[in-house]
Design a protein around this motif. Structure first.
Motif, PDB file in Angstrom:
ATOM      1  N   GLU A   1       5.445  28.176  -6.636  1.00 63.06           N
ATOM      2  CA  GLU A   1       4.765  27.320  -5.665  1.00 63.06           C
ATOM      3  C   GLU A   1       5.199  25.866  -5.808  1.00 63.06           C
ATOM      4  OE1 GLU A   1       3.046  29.560  -7.596  1.00 63.06           O
ATOM      5  OE2 GLU A   1       2.714  31.029  -6.010  1.00 63.06           O
TER       6      GLU A   1
ATOM      7  N   GLY B   1       7.797  28.758   9.714  1.00 61.98           N
ATOM      8  CA  GLY B   1       7.249  29.975   9.137  1.00 61.98           C
ATOM      9  C   GLY B   1       6.959  30.990  10.218  1.00 61.98           C
TER      10      GLY B   1
ATOM     11  N   LYS C   1       2.010  36.350   9.585  1.00 60.76           N
ATOM     12  CA  LYS C   1       2.058  37.482   8.653  1.00 60.76           C
ATOM     13  C   LYS C   1       2.503  38.782   9.306  1.00 60.76           C
ATOM     14  CE  LYS C   1      -1.176  35.679   5.370  1.00 60.76           C
ATOM     15  NZ  LYS C   1      -2.349  35.838   4.573  1.00 60.76           N
TER      16      LYS C   1
ATOM     17  N   SER D   1       1.537  22.771   4.390  1.00 63.18           N
ATOM     18  CA  SER D   1       1.907  24.167   4.204  1.00 63.18           C
ATOM     19  C   SER D   1       3.403  24.403   4.402  1.00 63.18           C
ATOM     20  CB  SER D   1       1.099  25.056   5.149  1.00 63.18           C
ATOM     21  OG  SER D   1       1.357  24.712   6.484  1.00 63.18           O
TER      22      SER D   1
ATOM     23  N   LYS E   1       5.746  27.266   2.854  1.00 62.93           N
ATOM     24  CA  LYS E   1       5.813  28.635   3.369  1.00 62.93           C
ATOM     25  C   LYS E   1       7.139  28.928   4.044  1.00 62.93           C
ATOM     26  CE  LYS E   1       0.867  29.074   3.871  1.00 62.93           C
ATOM     27  NZ  LYS E   1      -0.252  29.106   4.791  1.00 62.93           N
TER      28      LYS E   1
END
Length: 116
Positions: A16, A37, A40, A52, A55
């Motif tokens: 991370e 990104g 999902k 974020s 990602k």
């Protein structure tokens, strides 16, 4: 996770942290709009917000202790994609080597979209 052994002990750096450092380095390059990104379920691409952006980065640990990275980015319309990609590769490799002390074997840049 990357482990670095020193004379005084061992340092462990999570994936991370490495993805965050790579995302910050990449988005600081001229012509980069941001990290990209997928949802999902493999749906549409989306420009990631600053908090974020990691990602859009994947870290692979190599057997020799080095890492390889995949970065998915969006670029500004009209920029030279080859020049932007080379800049990202150099900047990410340098920043991770300097900041984390981790050797970078490879940085693959995927330009997923052009914005603007």
């Amino acid at each position: 996770m990357v482990n670095i052994n020193t004379d005084m002990g061992r340092i462990s750096i999570t994936s991370e942290v490495l993805t965050y450092l790579a995302g910050v380095a990449a988005t600081g390059c001229f012509g980069v709009k941001g990290m990209i990104g997928r949802s999902k379920d493999g749906g549409a691409l989306q420009l990631l917000r600053r908090e974020s952006m990691s990602k859009g980065v994947t870290v692979h640990n190599n057997d020799d202790g080095s890492i390889s990275l995949e970065l998915h980015i969006g670029v500004d319309h009209g920029v030279n994609m080859g020049a932007v990609s080379k800049s990202i590769i150099n900047e990410v490799s340098y920043k991770l080597s300097r900041s984390a002390g981790v050797p970078v074997r490879r940085v693959d840049v995927y330009i997923d979209t052009i914005i603007g």
